[in-house]
Structure formats: C-alpha cells, structure tokens
Design an enzyme around this catalytic site. Structure first.
Site, short mmCIF file in Angstrom:
data_model
loop_
_atom_site.label_atom_id
_atom_site.label_comp_id
_atom_site.label_asym_id
_atom_site.label_seq_id
_atom_site.Cartn_x
_atom_site.Cartn_y
_atom_site.Cartn_z
N LYS A 50 -1.65 -5.12 5.22
CA LYS A 50 -1.13 -6.18 6.07
C LYS A 50 -0.11 -5.67 7.07
O LYS A 50 0.21 -6.33 8.04
CB LYS A 50 -0.42 -7.25 5.19
CG LYS A 50 -1.25 -7.91 4.15
CD LYS A 50 -0.32 -8.84 3.31
CE LYS A 50 -1.07 -9.32 2.10
NZ LYS A 50 -0.15 -10.04 1.18
N GLU A 106 -1.84 1.42 12.78
CA GLU A 106 -1.16 1.42 11.48
C GLU A 106 0.33 1.16 11.67
O GLU A 106 0.90 1.42 12.73
CB GLU A 106 -1.43 2.77 10.78
CG GLU A 106 -0.75 2.99 9.45
CD GLU A 106 -1.17 2.01 8.34
OE1 GLU A 106 -1.10 0.79 8.57
OE2 GLU A 106 -1.50 2.48 7.25
N ASP A 110 3.63 7.55 6.08
CA ASP A 110 4.68 7.96 5.15
C ASP A 110 4.22 9.27 4.49
O ASP A 110 4.40 10.34 5.05
CB ASP A 110 4.87 6.81 4.15
CG ASP A 110 6.03 7.02 3.19
OD1 ASP A 110 6.99 7.69 3.58
OD2 ASP A 110 5.99 6.51 2.06
N LYS A 138 7.28 8.79 9.38
CA LYS A 138 8.35 9.36 8.54
C LYS A 138 7.92 10.76 8.14
O LYS A 138 7.47 10.98 7.01
CB LYS A 138 8.52 8.51 7.26
CG LYS A 138 9.44 7.34 7.38
CD LYS A 138 9.94 6.89 6.02
CE LYS A 138 9.14 5.76 5.46
NZ LYS A 138 9.72 5.14 4.25
N PHE A 159 13.85 3.45 3.74
CA PHE A 159 12.89 2.38 3.51
C PHE A 159 13.18 1.27 4.51
O PHE A 159 14.30 0.78 4.59
CB PHE A 159 12.94 1.86 2.07
CG PHE A 159 11.73 1.04 1.75
CD1 PHE A 159 10.53 1.67 1.40
CD2 PHE A 159 11.75 -0.34 1.87
CE1 PHE A 159 9.38 0.92 1.15
CE2 PHE A 159 10.60 -1.09 1.61
CZ PHE A 159 9.42 -0.46 1.25
N VAL A 160 12.20 0.93 5.29
CA VAL A 160 12.40 -0.05 6.36
C VAL A 160 11.54 -1.29 6.13
O VAL A 160 10.49 -1.23 5.49
CB VAL A 160 12.13 0.54 7.76
CG1 VAL A 160 13.13 1.63 8.09
CG2 VAL A 160 10.70 1.09 7.86
N ASP A 166 6.95 -4.74 4.73
CA ASP A 166 7.51 -5.59 3.69
C ASP A 166 8.27 -4.83 2.62
O ASP A 166 8.14 -3.62 2.48
CB ASP A 166 6.38 -6.35 2.99
CG ASP A 166 5.58 -5.43 2.06
OD1 ASP A 166 5.12 -4.39 2.54
OD2 ASP A 166 5.44 -5.75 0.86
P1 IMP Z 1 1.29 6.47 3.07
O1 IMP Z 1 2.28 6.94 2.05
O2 IMP Z 1 1.38 7.26 4.35
O3 IMP Z 1 -0.11 6.45 2.51
O4 IMP Z 1 1.68 4.97 3.42
C1 IMP Z 1 1.25 3.94 2.61
C2 IMP Z 1 1.85 2.61 2.97
O5 IMP Z 1 3.13 2.54 2.40
C3 IMP Z 1 2.09 2.30 4.44
O6 IMP Z 1 0.95 1.89 5.12
C4 IMP Z 1 3.08 1.16 4.29
O7 IMP Z 1 2.40 -0.05 4.08
C5 IMP Z 1 3.87 1.56 3.06
N1 IMP Z 1 5.20 2.10 3.42
C6 IMP Z 1 5.58 3.39 3.56
N2 IMP Z 1 6.87 3.49 3.92
C7 IMP Z 1 7.33 2.20 4.02
C8 IMP Z 1 8.61 1.62 4.38
O8 IMP Z 1 9.62 2.29 4.68
N3 IMP Z 1 8.66 0.26 4.37
C9 IMP Z 1 7.60 -0.53 4.05
N4 IMP Z 1 6.39 -0.03 3.73
C10 IMP Z 1 6.26 1.33 3.70
MG MG Z 2 0.30 -0.25 5.49
#
Ligand code: IMP
Ligand code: MG
Length: 182
Positions: A50, A106, A110, A138, A159-160, A166
């Site tokens: 979302k 996206e 992260d 990040k 963490f944002v 969310d």
């Molecule tokens: P990934 O770790 O790159 O696979 O990211 C997975 C998902 O984690 C992202 O698409 C976000 O939905 C969520 N996410 C990562 N960092 C944050 C943050 O700082 N705040 C909120 N959601 C996050």
């Molecule tokens: Mg996401």
C-alpha cells in the site's frame, strides 16, 4: 496500535523530515524524467501497495505521455538474510505487461529485498522495458544489491511515516514524511 486521543497519535510524529512542498517539487522533476524517456508507447505505472498509493497518485499527474496505472501487492519471504526466492503475489496486475514500458513506483527501498524480487518477477514477463522509481531510499540498510533508476530522496537509517508509509497501518495519511517516534 491504538490511540486514545489525537494528541496520542500526534506523539508518534517526531518531526517533519520532508515537507509537502519538497515532495511536490521532487515529484515534478520525476515527472519530467519520465516525460523525457517515454513518448506515447504503452506505458504502465505499477504501484506496489500500500505504501506507494499517494506517491503514484501525485506522480501520475505529472506524467504527460499516455499512461495506464496498475496495482499489485507483493511480499518477499526471507530466511535470515537469504532470499527464499519466493515473492508472494497477494494481488497481481490485471495487465499482461508484454506490450508495455513498465515503471514500478515504490515508496521506499530499505533492505532492497522486495524490489529485487518484484523486478525479477516482472522481468520474467518480458515487458518492453522496466524501470524503478522510488520516493525514498535508505542505502545504509541495504542487504540485497539493488538500485532504483530514480530515487527522489535519500534518507539515513530512520523509521519514517507519512505520505503513504505506515507504522501499524497508521500515519499513511500524513501529507509529509515524518520521523517516527517509537
Ligand atoms: P525492503 O526492505 O526494501 O524490502 O522494503 C520493504 C518494505 O518495508 C517497504 O516497501 C516499506 O513498505 C517498508 N519500510 C521500509 N522502511 C520503512 C520505513 O522507514 N517506514 C515505513 N515502512 C518502511
Ligand atoms: Mg512498500
């Protein structure tokens, strides 16, 4: 997550990290970037739900070439730091992407796991081309080597919330990006 008052909800917001105005300006640039690449050939903007719903809504308004929008929900499963190689599609695109230039939209990269898997999955469907645009990046948190074609803001390991992102499903409606107070 439960809030007994608006004041309690607001306590989760440590401070504005990226303002509405800054987001708007960067999205205009991102629109220009896309308008410079595509030229009326079928273009599909794919929002990974979302977190990217608000970003997609504002970004698509800056796209001046004909485009469609699509939505998917994808979750990656990992054992420790190892990708299981499985990306679970909880909701798939309706479009067969074979005839499209695809832009994945996206919210944040992260660890890089989700996008790494989604890109692999969509590439296997042979789109005409595939690019990734992310609102936030990040890089300090990266586990899987992944780089978006365009990243609007690079942030440190915080963490944002807000602007689609969310914490426990809350704060997505904030019009800005805020640092979350645990
Ligand atoms: P990934 O770790 O790159 O696979 O990211 C997975 C998902 O984690 C992202 O698409 C976000 O939905 C969520 N996410 C990562 N960092 C944050 C943050 O700082 N705040 C909120 N959601 C996050
Ligand atoms: Mg996401």
């Amino acid at each position: 997550m439960e809030f007994k008052s608006v004041a309690e909800f607001e306590k989760g917001i440590k401070g504005i990290l990226i303002s509405e105005k800054e987001i708007k300006a960067k999205i205009k640039e991102a629109g220009e970037y896309l308008n410079g690449i595509y030229d009326g050939t079928p273009l599909l903007l794919v929002s990974i739900l979302k977190g990217s719903f608000m970003f997609l809504a504002d970004l698509c308004k800056e796209v001046k070439v004909p485009c469609e929008v699509g939505f998917m929900i994808a979750k990656s499963y990992y054992q420790g730091t190892q990708s299981s190689g499985i990306v679970k599609i909880e909701m798939d695109l309706q479009q067969n992407i074979g005839k499209y230039h695809v832009v994945i939209v996206e919210d944040i990269v992260d660890t890089g796991r989700t996008l790494n898997d989604v890109v692999k999955l969509l590439r296997a469907r042979n789109p005409v081309s595939l690019r990734v645009v992310t609102l936030l990046d990040k890089p300090d948190r990266r586990i899987v080597d992944f780089k978006a074609d365009l990243s609007l803001f690079t942030i440190s390991d915080l963490f944002v919330v807000g602007y689609g992102l969310d914490c426990g499903e809350y704060y997505r409606n904030l019009p800005y990006i805020a640092e979350f107070k645990e």
